[in-house]
Design a protein around this motif. Structure first.
Motif, PDB file in Angstrom:
ATOM      1  N   VAL A  66       0.851  -1.182   0.000  1.00 40.03           N
ATOM      2  CA  VAL A  66       0.000   0.000   0.000  1.00 40.03           C
ATOM      3  C   VAL A  66       0.889   1.234   0.000  1.00 40.03           C
ATOM      4  O   VAL A  66       1.808   1.342   0.811  1.00 40.03           O
ATOM      5  N   THR A  73      -4.814   6.327  -1.590  1.00 40.27           N
ATOM      6  CA  THR A  73      -3.909   5.198  -1.494  1.00 40.27           C
ATOM      7  C   THR A  73      -3.975   4.364  -2.761  1.00 40.27           C
ATOM      8  O   THR A  73      -4.972   4.348  -3.460  1.00 40.27           O
ATOM      9  N   VAL A  78      -3.012   0.348  -4.015  1.00 36.59           N
ATOM     10  CA  VAL A  78      -2.658  -1.000  -3.573  1.00 36.59           C
ATOM     11  C   VAL A  78      -2.018  -1.725  -4.751  1.00 36.59           C
ATOM     12  O   VAL A  78      -2.595  -1.805  -5.835  1.00 36.59           O
TER      13      VAL A  78
END
Length: 119
Positions: free
Chosen positions: A56, A116, A118
């Protein structure tokens, strides 16, 4: 090793965390305004079900900051608290430490999920 870790994770805490994120996504998706937040919750529910082997990275701008602020006040604090408590319980044993560290990663993600990425 990642497949075995994900399987054990799913049994020992990942299922509960993923269900919590999916439930939050369902609640956010009730309104039209909350649908983008709900979609992000469903993406992160998938990460909560199987986190091993994924990385992440955090980023974002002013829009992400505002969404994170609203998120924290409405849902994020409770999801972060849940992950932190499960993480502490898992870290009591030596075998549970890797799973506890994953829960702490998810607790941080629960505080700032917008902006964010991933991998």
């Amino acid at each position: 090793m990642g497949c075995l870790g994900n399987l054990l994770w799913f049994i020992f805490g990942g299922f509960l965390s993923g269900l919590s994120w999916a439930f939050a996504g369902c609640l956010w998706s009730i309104t039209i305004i909350g649908i983008p937040i709900g979609v992000q919750c469903f993406k992160l529910a998938g990460l909560c079900f199987f986190p091993f082997g994924k990385e992440v990275t955090y980023g974002g701008g002013a829009g992400s900051f505002l969404l994170n602020l609203v998120w924290l006040l409405v849902s994020g604090f409770w999801l972060a608290l849940e992950s932190a408590v499960i993480g502490v319980l898992l870290c009591i044993t030596i075998i549970g430490i890797p799973f506890g560290l994953q829960q702490f990663k998810l607790a941080k993600l629960a505080l700032m999920p917008f902006g964010t990425t991933v991998y």
